[in-house]
Every structure is written in C-alpha cells, then in structure tokens.
Design an enzyme around this catalytic site. Structure first.
Site, short mmCIF file in Angstrom:
data_model
loop_
_atom_site.label_atom_id
_atom_site.label_comp_id
_atom_site.label_asym_id
_atom_site.label_seq_id
_atom_site.Cartn_x
_atom_site.Cartn_y
_atom_site.Cartn_z
N THR A 77 -32.38 46.45 20.71
CA THR A 77 -32.68 46.25 22.14
C THR A 77 -32.36 47.49 22.97
O THR A 77 -32.58 47.49 24.18
CB THR A 77 -31.89 45.05 22.69
OG1 THR A 77 -30.50 45.21 22.37
CG2 THR A 77 -32.39 43.75 22.05
N GLN A 84 -33.53 33.28 13.27
CA GLN A 84 -32.43 33.91 12.54
C GLN A 84 -32.11 33.13 11.27
O GLN A 84 -31.82 33.72 10.22
CB GLN A 84 -31.19 34.03 13.42
CG GLN A 84 -30.07 34.81 12.72
CD GLN A 84 -28.94 35.19 13.65
OE1 GLN A 84 -29.16 35.52 14.80
NE2 GLN A 84 -27.71 35.12 13.15
N LYS A 134 -14.13 42.66 27.22
CA LYS A 134 -14.95 43.31 26.20
C LYS A 134 -14.68 44.81 26.22
O LYS A 134 -14.73 45.44 27.27
CB LYS A 134 -16.42 43.02 26.49
CG LYS A 134 -17.33 43.17 25.28
CD LYS A 134 -18.71 42.61 25.61
CE LYS A 134 -19.59 42.59 24.38
NZ LYS A 134 -20.92 42.02 24.68
N ASP A 148 -19.79 35.43 18.12
CA ASP A 148 -20.78 34.77 18.98
C ASP A 148 -22.01 34.34 18.19
O ASP A 148 -22.87 33.62 18.72
CB ASP A 148 -21.18 35.69 20.14
CG ASP A 148 -21.72 37.04 19.68
OD1 ASP A 148 -21.56 37.38 18.48
OD2 ASP A 148 -22.29 37.76 20.51
N ARG A 167 -32.69 38.04 28.40
CA ARG A 167 -32.76 39.48 28.16
C ARG A 167 -34.11 40.04 28.62
O ARG A 167 -35.12 39.34 28.62
CB ARG A 167 -32.57 39.79 26.67
CG ARG A 167 -31.17 39.47 26.16
CD ARG A 167 -31.08 39.71 24.67
NE ARG A 167 -29.81 39.26 24.12
CZ ARG A 167 -28.77 40.04 23.89
NH1 ARG A 167 -28.85 41.31 24.19
NH2 ARG A 167 -27.65 39.56 23.38
N LYS A 224 -25.06 35.77 26.75
CA LYS A 224 -25.80 36.26 27.90
C LYS A 224 -25.94 35.16 28.94
O LYS A 224 -26.29 34.02 28.62
CB LYS A 224 -27.20 36.75 27.49
CG LYS A 224 -27.18 38.02 26.64
CD LYS A 224 -26.73 39.21 27.47
CE LYS A 224 -26.67 40.47 26.64
NZ LYS A 224 -26.22 41.63 27.41
N HIS A 251 -21.51 47.38 17.74
CA HIS A 251 -22.18 47.40 16.44
C HIS A 251 -21.30 48.07 15.38
O HIS A 251 -21.35 47.73 14.20
CB HIS A 251 -23.50 48.19 16.52
CG HIS A 251 -24.53 47.58 17.41
ND1 HIS A 251 -25.08 48.26 18.47
CD2 HIS A 251 -25.11 46.36 17.41
CE1 HIS A 251 -25.97 47.48 19.07
NE2 HIS A 251 -26.00 46.33 18.45
N HIS A 276 -24.13 50.80 19.72
CA HIS A 276 -22.93 51.02 20.54
C HIS A 276 -21.70 50.62 19.74
O HIS A 276 -21.79 50.20 18.57
CB HIS A 276 -23.02 50.28 21.87
CG HIS A 276 -23.29 48.80 21.75
ND1 HIS A 276 -22.39 47.92 21.20
CD2 HIS A 276 -24.36 48.06 22.13
CE1 HIS A 276 -22.88 46.70 21.23
NE2 HIS A 276 -24.08 46.75 21.78
N LYS A 314 -16.93 49.41 27.44
CA LYS A 314 -17.58 49.65 28.72
C LYS A 314 -16.93 50.86 29.39
O LYS A 314 -15.71 50.94 29.50
CB LYS A 314 -17.45 48.42 29.64
CG LYS A 314 -18.23 47.21 29.14
CD LYS A 314 -19.72 47.47 29.18
CE LYS A 314 -20.50 46.23 28.74
NZ LYS A 314 -21.95 46.48 28.69
N THR A 315 -17.74 51.80 29.86
CA THR A 315 -17.24 52.99 30.52
C THR A 315 -17.83 53.08 31.92
O THR A 315 -18.68 52.27 32.31
CB THR A 315 -17.63 54.26 29.74
OG1 THR A 315 -19.04 54.47 29.88
CG2 THR A 315 -17.29 54.13 28.26
#
Length: 405
Positions: free
Chosen positions: A40, A171, A227, A192, A86, A82, A48, A45, A230-231
């Site tokens: 996506t 899935q 989480k 999740d 998305r 989410k 993953h 990131h 995140k920056t």
C-alpha cells in the site's frame, strides 16, 4: 533451544492456534510458512521489519518462508486497525510498490536455491470467477462469526463496506492456495491479523482435511501502548530516500528508556544475555544501550557503512565536534544569505511551515549552534557560517547542517 523458544524468549509471540503441536512441529520438522505484505506504499516501514525478523529467525532454524506480496488483497484493503476505509490504489501503483518491496526484502531473507519464496496473490485472486469462488470458498465462512472478529467490530460504528468485508475471505483463500501450491502449513502475522489467520487455518482444515496453524507476533508499541515508528515526517521507512540512515539511527537512539530492552530483543540479533545486560543499565548508562540499539538496527536495514556514517554524524552533532559530513545537510545559495532564517528553513524543508518556525522561536526551541534564536525576524547572515557551514538545532535532538553552495 527451538526456534519457538527463541521467539518466545525475545518477546515476539502473542497467540498460537495449537501451541503444543506447533512446538513439536517446529522442533522436529522443517516447514513452509508465510507472512503477507500488502504493497500500500512504495516502501516497507519498521512495522514490517518486525515480521521480517520473525522470518529471519525461522529461516535460520531451517524453515522456509514465503513472502507474499498482496497484489490482489491491496486492491481491497485490510480493515484491521483502521478507523476508516483505506485509500484505493491503482493496479499500476500496487505493482510498482510490490516490486520495491521485493528489493527491500532480499536484504533480509535468503532467496537463493529455493530457501525462501516470493509470491504475489494477484496471480490467483485477480482472475477468480466470482460465483464459483462464492460456492467453493464463501460457503465455509459464517457471517455471524466474521462479525465477532476484532478487525470488523471496531469498524461497525463508522461503517464497513462490503468490499472490505471480503478481505478476510481473500486472505483465508491465500493460505489455502499456498497450502495447495507449496505445502505451506503455517501463517504468521501481527496480532491484528489473528482473526484472518484463524479463518485461513480453518478453511484448510475444512477443504483439505489436514492441519494448518497460525501464530501472531507482537505489534511494535511503546511501553505505554503507543505505536512505534511514527516520526515528525510520518512513518519510519526502510527506504533511505524516504527516511535517511541518520534519521533512522536517531529514532532508535532516542527511544524511551523503558523500550530499549524490548527493541534490542525484537529488532537485533544480539544474544539475549547481552540484551538483558544492556537493558538493565540505568540513568546515563542507558545511553550505551541506546547507541548499541541504533547502530545494530541501522546496520541491518542500511548496512555497516551507512550505520557507521550515521553514528559518526550523531557523535559529531551531539559532541559538538568531529566529522559533520554525514549529518543531515541542506544547501543554500549565496542570494539566500541575508534572508530571514524562517524563510530559509522553510525553503530547505527543515521546518514544515512558518507557523512552526515562529512557535519554535517563541518557545525557545531554535538554535544556531549553541545560540538560541529569540527574534522572529532573525536574519541568516554570512558571519554565522564557519567554513561555509552552520548547525541548526530544533528542540533538544533535531539537528541539520546548512552549507553554502
């Protein structure tokens, strides 16, 4: 020690479908397992990366990973975790992102001689006959049970589209297809994904009349449940063009003290005795552990050379001397000398907006070298530069070097 014991000791495992069976299976046999990655974005990131560490531990124990690129499932979008639907991606975007994922994964997983497989669920999902699929696969899914899944429950208030409702079935079908094609008997994923993994394992047992297993690993969160990854600029990407090796290094260098041991266990291959030793350090000594964490993780993602450069840049910036060549650097032209500092910082991307620059100055958080900038109309003058270079600091830990072209 079996690979399951290793994963437990390092803090990866959250849930298993059949713990005793899985423990015996992984200790006595070599299995094929898979983890899915929906393309996506145009880079993996740090979330993953946790899954890739699991794959690496499994592969080192002799098991065969399948990295499944979700070229088909990304057309639908996973509702897990989410609050909203998305963004819909084009087939071209998904194909492009999938190719980039493959390149990044090859740095962590050994695909030589069939030791790991790279597959794409677009190969079987995009050409399905809908009515036939419903008759063969849909009949095995209970809507009542699906609605109890956490990934759907949290979306019911805002609304869950029928498009997304299909994701679990797709899935589950992936697991069945990989079982048929590659004798894949285990799916792994973040916690999740538990409901989706259960659905696939159950589908195999119903359709193929043979066992299938699921295992989830912890999500990468801070000690207070937030989480990680995140920056200020968004996600912590594995692509050096999206998150520089220096910024990547600095993220781990600055994690909270309470998270250091957990990150060392999950994101490095350091022996657990060393992880525990470093994690037990207190006060100023914990910085030794943070430097080790930052170097080891950056080395895994970007290689030894880039990790050393990031480390040298950090030491130079925070030590006030040394080699600044590898520090985050922007250049200005001579005609920008004499302009307002805020305008220069905005044009070079050091600040996202003028309002952010004004806030930094008003709160005493903007420095040139060790000198606090206190005036909103502060000018960037030539005398501030030494050897055509100066250091700008935002807050306590965010440094940039400005050079004159």
């Amino acid at each position: 020690m079996s690979v399951l014991d290793i994963l437990k000791e390092r803090g990866f495992i959250q849930q298993l479908t059949h713990e005793e069976e899985i423990a015996e299976l992984l200790s006595k046999e070599k299995i094929t397992f898979y983890i899915g990655f929906d393309p996506t974005a145009d880079s993996l990131h740090v979330g993953h990366f946790l899954g890739m560490m699991v794959m690496a531990h499994m592969q080192q124990a002799g098991h065969r990973p399948i990295c499944l690129i979700g070229g088909g499932t990304a057309m639908v979008g996973d509702p897990s975790g989410k609050a909203d639907m998305r963004k819909m991606l084009t087939p071209e975007d998904i194909a492009h992102n999938g190719e980039l994922f493959k390149k990044q994964m090859q740095r962590f997983i050994d695909f030589s001689n069939g030791k790991a497989l790279m597959m794409n669920n677009a190969d079987w999902l995009l050409n399905l006959n809908y009515v036939q699929f419903l008759r063969e696969i849909g009949v095995h899914f209970s809507v009542n049970r699906m609605l109890t899944a956490e990934c759907f429950k949290q979306r019911m208030e805002k609304g869950l589209s029928f498009l997304e409702f299909n994701y679990m079935i797709m899935q589950g079908y992936d697991f069945l297809e990989l079982n048929r094609q590659c004798d894949c008997i285990m799916q792994m994923g973040g916690d999740d994904q538990w409901s989706n993994i259960l659905a696939g394992a159950d589908l195999i047992r119903r359709k193929e009349r043979k066992p299938a297993y699921g295992l989830t690993f912890t999500l990468l969160t801070t000690s207070d449940g937030r989480k990680m990854g995140k920056t200020e600029k968004g996600a912590l990407w594995l692509d050096a063009e999206k998150t520089s090796p220096y910024d990547f290094y600095q993220y781990w260098r600055n994690v909270d003290d309470a998270d250091v041991e957990k990150c060392l266990a999950l994101l490095t291959f350091l022996p657990m005795d060393e992880v525990r030793r470093l994690g037990a350090l207190k006060d100023k000594d914990i910085n030794v552990a943070k430097k080790t964490l930052a170097f080891e993780v950056t080395k895994l993602i970007h290689g030894q050379v880039e990790a050393e450069k990031a480390q040298q840049a950090a030491e130079a910036l925070f030590g006030g001397a040394g080699n600044f060549d590898n520090a985050p650097t922007v250049s200005v032209t001579t005609d920008m000398i004499g302009a307002k500092l805020i305008d220069v910082l905005l044009s070079t991307g050091i600040i996202p907006s003028k309002s952010e620059g004004r806030r930094l100055i008003q709160q005493g958080g903007l420095y040139i070298g060790e000198t606090k900038v206190s005036e909103l109309d502060f000018l960037l003058t030539a005398d501030l530069f030494e050897n055509n270079s100066l250091i700008v600091r935002k807050g306590k830990k965010n440094y940039h070097r400005i050079i004159i072209e």
